[in-house]
Design a protein around this motif. Structure first.
Motif, PDB file in Angstrom:
ATOM      1  N   THR A   2       0.790  -1.277   0.135  1.00 24.20           N
ATOM      2  CA  THR A   2       0.049  -0.169  -0.070  1.00 24.20           C
ATOM      3  C   THR A   2       0.796   1.338  -0.073  1.00 24.20           C
ATOM      4  OG1 THR A   2       0.071   0.249   2.283  1.00 24.20           O
ATOM      5  CG2 THR A   2      -1.859  -1.264   1.314  1.00 24.20           C
ATOM      6  N   THR A   3       0.190   2.385  -0.365  1.00 28.51           N
ATOM      7  CA  THR A   3       0.896   3.696  -0.371  1.00 28.51           C
ATOM      8  C   THR A   3       1.511   4.107   1.079  1.00 28.51           C
ATOM      9  OG1 THR A   3      -0.223   4.312  -2.486  1.00 28.51           O
ATOM     10  CG2 THR A   3       0.878   6.037  -1.200  1.00 28.51           C
ATOM     11  N   LYS A   4       0.410   3.788   1.748  1.00 26.04           N
ATOM     12  CA  LYS A   4       0.964   4.024   3.321  1.00 26.04           C
ATOM     13  C   LYS A   4       1.903   3.371   3.650  1.00 26.04           C
ATOM     14  CE  LYS A   4      -1.305   4.331   7.806  1.00 26.04           C
ATOM     15  NZ  LYS A   4      -2.538   4.197   8.591  1.00 26.04           N
ATOM     16  N   ARG A   5       1.922   2.164   3.681  1.00 25.20           N
ATOM     17  CA  ARG A   5       3.246   1.321   4.088  1.00 25.20           C
ATOM     18  C   ARG A   5       4.473   1.690   3.287  1.00 25.20           C
ATOM     19  NH1 ARG A   5       4.282  -3.422   6.503  1.00 25.20           N
ATOM     20  NH2 ARG A   5       5.986  -4.718   5.669  1.00 25.20           N
ATOM     21  N   ALA A   6       4.401   2.079   1.881  1.00 23.78           N
ATOM     22  CA  ALA A   6       5.616   2.207   1.499  1.00 23.78           C
ATOM     23  C   ALA A   6       5.921   3.562   2.112  1.00 23.78           C
ATOM     24  CB  ALA A   6       5.487   2.349  -0.243  1.00 23.78           C
ATOM     25  N   THR A   7       5.245   4.513   2.260  1.00 24.24           N
ATOM     26  CA  THR A   7       5.693   5.606   2.893  1.00 24.24           C
ATOM     27  C   THR A   7       6.361   5.535   4.120  1.00 24.24           C
ATOM     28  OG1 THR A   7       3.655   6.951   1.638  1.00 24.24           O
ATOM     29  CG2 THR A   7       4.877   8.258   3.721  1.00 24.24           C
ATOM     30  N   MET A   8       5.805   4.798   5.027  1.00 26.68           N
ATOM     31  CA  MET A   8       6.473   4.466   6.290  1.00 26.68           C
ATOM     32  C   MET A   8       7.904   3.909   6.154  1.00 26.68           C
ATOM     33  SD  MET A   8       4.125   5.687   8.534  1.00 26.68           S
ATOM     34  CE  MET A   8       4.924   5.188  10.028  1.00 26.68           C
ATOM     35  N   ILE A   9       7.837   2.848   5.464  1.00 29.17           N
ATOM     36  CA  ILE A   9       9.142   2.476   5.099  1.00 29.17           C
ATOM     37  C   ILE A   9       9.936   3.297   4.701  1.00 29.17           C
ATOM     38  CG2 ILE A   9      10.304   0.967   3.566  1.00 29.17           C
ATOM     39  CD1 ILE A   9       7.890  -0.929   3.685  1.00 29.17           C
ATOM     40  N   GLY A  10       9.823   4.296   3.894  1.00 22.99           N
ATOM     41  CA  GLY A  10      10.612   5.359   3.314  1.00 22.99           C
ATOM     42  C   GLY A  10      11.072   6.371   4.505  1.00 22.99           C
ATOM     43  N   PHE A  11      10.115   6.530   5.137  1.00 24.69           N
ATOM     44  CA  PHE A  11      10.569   7.320   6.416  1.00 24.69           C
ATOM     45  C   PHE A  11      11.765   6.772   7.592  1.00 24.69           C
ATOM     46  CE2 PHE A  11       9.936   9.511  10.787  1.00 24.69           C
ATOM     47  CZ  PHE A  11       9.985  10.892  10.448  1.00 24.69           C
ATOM     48  N   VAL A  12      11.699   5.509   7.326  1.00 30.00           N
ATOM     49  CA  VAL A  12      13.012   4.670   8.239  1.00 30.00           C
ATOM     50  C   VAL A  12      14.052   5.513   7.717  1.00 30.00           C
ATOM     51  CG1 VAL A  12      14.257   2.719   8.545  1.00 30.00           C
ATOM     52  CG2 VAL A  12      11.575   2.611   8.439  1.00 30.00           C
ATOM     53  N   ALA A  13      14.387   6.050   6.338  1.00 29.59           N
ATOM     54  CA  ALA A  13      15.426   6.199   5.805  1.00 29.59           C
ATOM     55  C   ALA A  13      15.901   7.593   6.423  1.00 29.59           C
ATOM     56  CB  ALA A  13      15.556   6.562   4.296  1.00 29.59           C
ATOM     57  N   VAL A  14      14.823   8.503   6.813  1.00 32.23           N
ATOM     58  CA  VAL A  14      15.113   9.665   7.467  1.00 32.23           C
ATOM     59  C   VAL A  14      15.404   9.620   8.615  1.00 32.23           C
ATOM     60  CG1 VAL A  14      13.857  11.860   8.302  1.00 32.23           C
ATOM     61  CG2 VAL A  14      13.084  10.733   6.128  1.00 32.23           C
ATOM     62  N   ILE A  15      15.057   8.660   9.724  1.00 35.26           N
ATOM     63  CA  ILE A  15      15.576   8.358  10.968  1.00 35.26           C
ATOM     64  C   ILE A  15      17.154   8.038  10.787  1.00 35.26           C
ATOM     65  CG2 ILE A  15      15.413   6.944  13.110  1.00 35.26           C
ATOM     66  CD1 ILE A  15      13.091   8.690  12.529  1.00 35.26           C
ATOM     67  N   LEU A  16      17.785   7.086   9.887  1.00 32.41           N
ATOM     68  CA  LEU A  16      18.817   6.681   9.879  1.00 32.41           C
ATOM     69  C   LEU A  16      19.745   7.857   9.355  1.00 32.41           C
ATOM     70  CD1 LEU A  16      18.243   3.359   7.813  1.00 32.41           C
ATOM     71  CD2 LEU A  16      18.912   3.512  10.338  1.00 32.41           C
ATOM     72  N   TRP A  17      19.204   8.774   8.473  1.00 33.10           N
ATOM     73  CA  TRP A  17      20.245   9.851   8.114  1.00 33.10           C
ATOM     74  C   TRP A  17      20.089  10.823   9.098  1.00 33.10           C
ATOM     75  CZ3 TRP A  17      16.983   9.836   2.927  1.00 33.10           C
ATOM     76  CH2 TRP A  17      17.444   8.808   2.046  1.00 33.10           C
ATOM     77  N   SER A  18      19.406  10.921  10.050  1.00 34.50           N
ATOM     78  CA  SER A  18      19.409  11.744  11.394  1.00 34.50           C
ATOM     79  C   SER A  18      20.916  11.551  11.860  1.00 34.50           C
ATOM     80  CB  SER A  18      18.445  11.672  12.272  1.00 34.50           C
ATOM     81  OG  SER A  18      17.077  12.032  11.628  1.00 34.50           O
ATOM     82  N   PHE A  19      21.516  10.273  11.637  1.00 36.08           N
ATOM     83  CA  PHE A  19      22.825  10.174  12.478  1.00 36.08           C
ATOM     84  C   PHE A  19      24.009  10.000  11.409  1.00 36.08           C
ATOM     85  CE2 PHE A  19      19.656   7.756  15.007  1.00 36.08           C
ATOM     86  CZ  PHE A  19      20.049   7.859  16.297  1.00 36.08           C
ATOM     87  N   LEU A  20      23.687  10.546  10.187  1.00 36.84           N
ATOM     88  CA  LEU A  20      24.563  10.816   9.130  1.00 36.84           C
ATOM     89  C   LEU A  20      25.791  11.626   9.780  1.00 36.84           C
ATOM     90  CD1 LEU A  20      25.468  10.189   6.375  1.00 36.84           C
ATOM     91  CD2 LEU A  20      24.017  11.857   5.363  1.00 36.84           C
ATOM     92  N   ALA A  21      25.519  12.941  10.273  1.00 33.33           N
ATOM     93  CA  ALA A  21      26.262  14.047  10.535  1.00 33.33           C
ATOM     94  C   ALA A  21      27.492  13.262  11.893  1.00 33.33           C
ATOM     95  CB  ALA A  21      25.569  15.190  11.135  1.00 33.33           C
ATOM     96  N   LEU A  22      26.716  12.657  12.666  1.00 32.55           N
ATOM     97  CA  LEU A  22      27.393  12.237  14.010  1.00 32.55           C
ATOM     98  C   LEU A  22      28.390  11.203  13.563  1.00 32.55           C
ATOM     99  CD1 LEU A  22      27.816  11.990  16.995  1.00 32.55           C
ATOM    100  CD2 LEU A  22      26.090  10.452  17.123  1.00 32.55           C
ATOM    101  N   PHE A  23      28.018  10.052  12.833  1.00 33.05           N
ATOM    102  CA  PHE A  23      28.945   9.279  12.374  1.00 33.05           C
ATOM    103  C   PHE A  23      29.959   9.569  11.397  1.00 33.05           C
ATOM    104  CE2 PHE A  23      25.168   6.037  12.908  1.00 33.05           C
ATOM    105  CZ  PHE A  23      25.368   5.703  13.998  1.00 33.05           C
TER     106      PHE A  23
END
Length: 289
Positions: A2-23
């Protein structure tokens, strides 16, 4: 899916990228091209292992060569700009400028067929760019002219990734398995350029190497696969606007980790960039109702 599920999966990337600067800060003094090569080798290897297990290699036979080139340029370009920016400017400030990309996704996606750009989108852009201007003018502890090249590269990051993400919408029929090939070719390209242009430097501690591994596994690994699913099969405008949390999360992580010093300029800049994206988000949501 579903579109909703795909959107939620995509948002996982945003969480991971929040650590990009620190790492990224943790990997110093490794030069950008070498860091690109190692991180994408890790992420690409994980992707290939997943493809082998799922039988996804058959899907790659129908993918045109130009698509592999497009994906490689997207991943390589953004990260070499980002890694270079954080080597030349304070991490929190450069990271906030780079995190204009969620807002730019909304603006650029409004130019797609069937979409429209509203006044609120423009207002959101003005507010967010005001936050970025505060960083360039004041920085965390006064104007730093030597950091201007880093700030410029960070802004190019935002333009590059938002443009890549919106154009990826046109590749909806390309399997996510192709992302693994993007990562591997990015690793080889980065290694070739590193050997030609850089002197190798390595982390001097176990924590530095842990940062390299964490980058390859998360922000420069899994994040691309879930983001690809999100932008191709999810609600791209909602995904882009919901990413307004990224600049706040990234800045908060840097402050908590002691990499950045909390200041009113930093806080207000993060707030303006976030509020600007939220204004644009409301316009996108209202246009869908």
């Amino acid at each position: 899916m579903t579109t909703k599920r795909a959107t939620m999966i995509g948002f996982v990337a945003v969480i991971l990228w929040s650590f990009l600067a620190l790492f990224t800060v943790g990997t110093a003094p490794m030069p950008p091209l070498l860091l690109n090569a190692i991180c994408f080798a890790i992420g690409g290897s994980l992707g290939l292992a997943w493809i082998a297990k799922s039988g996804g290699f058959r899907q790659l036979k129908s993918v045109p060569l130009w698509v592999f080139g497009f994906g490689t340029i997207g991943l390589f370009g953004y990260h070499i700009l980002y890694f270079s920016a954080l080597r030349l400017a304070p991490a929190a400030e450069a990271g906030l400028i780079a995190y204009l990309w969620p807002l730019l996704i909304v603006l650029f996606s409004g130019l797609l067929p069937g979409e429209q750009l509203k006044r609120a989108h423009i207002l959101g852009a003005v507010v967010a760019f005001a936050g970025a201007a505060m960083i360039v003018q004041s920085g965390g502890s006064g104007f730093q002219i030597e950091a201007l090249p880093g700030y410029a590269l960070a802004f190019c990051c935002a333009l590059f990734w938002s443009g890549y993400s919106v154009l990826s919408r046109k590749l909806g029929d390309v399997p996510t398995a192709a992302v693994a090939v993007f990562c591997v070719t990015t690793a080889f390209l980065s290694l070739a350029l590193h050997l030609a242009l850089e002197e190798p430097q390595w982390p001097s501690s176990a924590l530095g190497w842990a940062s390299v591994l964490a980058l390859g596994l998360g922000p420069v690994g899994l994040a691309f696969f879930v983001w690809d699913i999100g932008v191709k099969k999810g609600d791209i405008q909602l995904l882009g606007t919901s990413s307004y949390a990224a600049p706040l999360l990234s800045t908060l992580i840097l402050v908590v980790a002691g990499v950045a010093t909390a200041s009113w300029v930093l806080a207000l800049s993060a707030l303006l960039i976030t509020v600007g994206a939220m204004i644009a988000a409301r316009a996108s949501v209202s246009s869908d109702t």
